[in-house]
Write a protein that holds these residues in place. Sequence first.
Motif, short mmCIF file in Angstrom:
data_model
loop_
_atom_site.label_atom_id
_atom_site.label_comp_id
_atom_site.label_asym_id
_atom_site.label_seq_id
_atom_site.Cartn_x
_atom_site.Cartn_y
_atom_site.Cartn_z
N ALA A 29 0.30 -1.47 -0.06
CA ALA A 29 -0.26 0.12 0.43
C ALA A 29 0.82 1.13 0.20
O ALA A 29 0.88 2.25 -1.14
N GLY A 30 1.51 1.64 1.01
CA GLY A 30 3.46 2.55 1.15
C GLY A 30 3.25 3.04 -0.67
O GLY A 30 3.93 3.41 -0.98
N ARG A 31 3.70 1.30 -1.13
CA ARG A 31 4.65 1.53 -2.12
C ARG A 31 3.67 2.02 -3.20
O ARG A 31 3.64 3.09 -3.99
N TYR A 32 2.32 1.73 -3.51
CA TYR A 32 1.17 2.57 -4.26
C TYR A 32 1.15 4.11 -4.26
O TYR A 32 0.81 4.99 -4.87
N ILE A 41 -11.11 10.05 -4.62
CA ILE A 41 -10.58 9.35 -4.12
C ILE A 41 -11.07 8.00 -4.98
O ILE A 41 -10.21 7.17 -5.81
N ILE A 42 -11.97 7.89 -5.59
CA ILE A 42 -12.83 6.88 -6.67
C ILE A 42 -12.53 6.73 -7.50
O ILE A 42 -11.76 5.68 -7.70
N SER A 43 -12.32 7.82 -7.99
CA SER A 43 -11.17 8.17 -9.58
C SER A 43 -10.12 7.62 -9.41
O SER A 43 -9.55 6.91 -10.27
N THR A 49 -5.01 2.79 0.81
CA THR A 49 -4.09 3.11 -0.08
C THR A 49 -4.62 4.57 -0.40
O THR A 49 -4.37 5.41 0.36
N GLY A 50 -6.15 4.38 -0.47
CA GLY A 50 -7.26 5.39 -0.24
C GLY A 50 -7.77 5.86 1.04
O GLY A 50 -7.87 7.31 0.76
N THR A 51 -7.74 5.07 1.93
CA THR A 51 -7.66 6.07 3.72
C THR A 51 -6.82 6.64 4.04
O THR A 51 -6.52 7.27 4.62
N LEU A 58 -15.98 9.47 5.45
CA LEU A 58 -16.64 8.55 3.63
C LEU A 58 -15.30 8.38 2.94
O LEU A 58 -14.99 7.62 1.56
N SER A 59 -14.04 8.74 2.70
CA SER A 59 -12.67 8.20 2.58
C SER A 59 -12.59 6.86 2.21
O SER A 59 -12.08 6.47 1.54
N PHE A 60 -13.32 6.03 3.84
CA PHE A 60 -12.76 5.10 3.65
C PHE A 60 -14.14 4.66 2.38
O PHE A 60 -13.68 3.00 1.85
N LEU A 61 -15.10 4.88 3.30
CA LEU A 61 -16.08 4.61 1.99
C LEU A 61 -16.07 4.72 0.58
O LEU A 61 -16.56 3.26 0.00
#
Length: 454
Positions: free
Chosen positions: A23-26, A327-329, A362-364, A430-433
Motif C-alpha cells: 500500500a505504501g509503494r502504491y 478518491i474513487i476515480s 491506499t485510499g484511506t 467518507l474517505s473509507f467508504l
Amino acid sequence: MTAATNGKENGTRPFSRFELLVAGRYLRARRRDTFISVIASLTMVGIAIGVATLIVVMSVMNGFRDELLSKILGLNGHFTAFPVDETFTDYEDVKIRLEEVDGVVSAVAFVEGQALASGPYNSAGINVRGMTLEDIRKLPLLYNSAELGGWDNWDELEGVAIGQRLAQSLGVTIGDAITIVSPRGSQTPFGTTPRIRSYPVNVIYDVGMVEFDSFYVYMPLQSAQDYFRAYSDRLREGHEEPPLMATDEEIDAAYERVYEATAVEVFLQDPDATGVMQLPLEQAAERPMIFTNWQRRNETFFSALQVERVVMFTILSMIVLVAAFNIISSLVMLVKDKGQDIAVLRTMGATRASVMRIFCMTGTAIGFVGTFIGFVLGVILAINAETIRAWVSEVLGIALFPPEVFLLSALPSRVDAGEVTTVLLMALALSFLATLYPAWRAAQYDPVEALRYE
C-alpha cells in the motif's frame, strides 16, 4: 511451493507488514504514475480544504451565537416580569422575593421608555432605561464596559450613560449635554406637549454590540421615574383631602409620592432552565405578573441561527463528499494501472481480501492525510479568525463583517471539540467508504486473464 505458501500466509493475515509495504509503494509516485499521483494529491488537497472550511465556519457560527447570547443575556434578564393591571409600586419587595428563589442569581428593577436624543450634530431614537447603581453592579457586562467616565455617585447625579456609537453619532463626550424628548408629555387644553429635558453625559460605555451601544441610554432610576412620570400621589395615612384652594405646602403635606417600575428582570444560574423556573418565580412574586423568558423573546432570531448552522454544515460537507469521489476515480485508475501487479500478487498467494485491504489502505491514507492537514489548518484559522479578518480588511481596504450588519464589533470564533470530532469522523468515514468499490474491483481481478497476453 513453500514461498507461495509463505506468501499466502503473510497475505491472508489482516494488515500484515506485506500489505502495508505494498500500500505504501502504491502511494509513492513513480515516473509513469505521475498523472495518478497528481489526482491523488488534488484529492488530498480537496479533503483538507473541505475539513478546514467546515471547522472554520462552524467555529465562527458557534462564536457568533455565543457572543450574541452573552451580550443579550448580559444586559437583558433570562426572565422579564411585567405587572398585570395594578401599578407596580412594590417592585423592591418583589425583587427581594425573586432573588430568594433557588437557581436565581439576581433580580433588577427598571423603568423604561422610548424617546428621541439630540446632540450638537445629530438626533437618534433611543430606549431609555432607569436603574439604580446597585442593580447596574449586577450587570457586569454593563458595569465593566465604561470607556469614559464612571459610575461613582450614579444615584445622586442627574446624568446619563450612553453607548460609544451613540456618543459618536450625536457628537458628544463626557460632560456634554444631550436633550431627551418624549412624546408622552403634559396634558394641556391644546393637547399633549412633548417632555423635553437635558442631561449631562456621565458615562460612555462599549459592550461590543451595535444594538446596545447605539440605542440604549441609562439614567438613575429616580431620574427616569420623574422623567416618565412613573409615580402616583397617594393620600398619607391620617390626612384628609386638602381643600380645593389648598396651597402647595398643604398638598405636599397631604400626599406622598409613590414611585413605580416598569418591570423586573431575573437572571438565572442556568439560562436554559426557564421551563423549570417559571412556576417557582410566579409563586414567589406573590402578585399577578406576566413572565416572559429570553428564549421566547428571541425565538425567531436564534431559530434562524440554528437553521443556518445546519444548512451551512450540509452545504460545506459537499466539499468533502466531492473530494471523496475523487478518491474513487484515483483508485479506479490506480487499479487499472496495477492490473498486472495485482495478478502477480494473486499468483504469489495473496488472497482477494488481502488485495482489497491493500487498496482500502491506499485510499484511506489519502483521506487521513488530507483530513489531518485540514484539521491543523482549520483550527489555526478558527483560533485566529479575528486577527485574519482585521489583516485582510486592512490589506484590501474594505470592511469584512461590518458591525452595522453583523451586530458585533469583532468576528468571534469558538472551536467546539465535539463538532471538530464530528467533522473529522465524517471525513474519514467518507474517505473509507470511497475506497470500497475500487478495492472490491481490484479483488475481483482474475490473474489468469490479467497475465494471458504478457
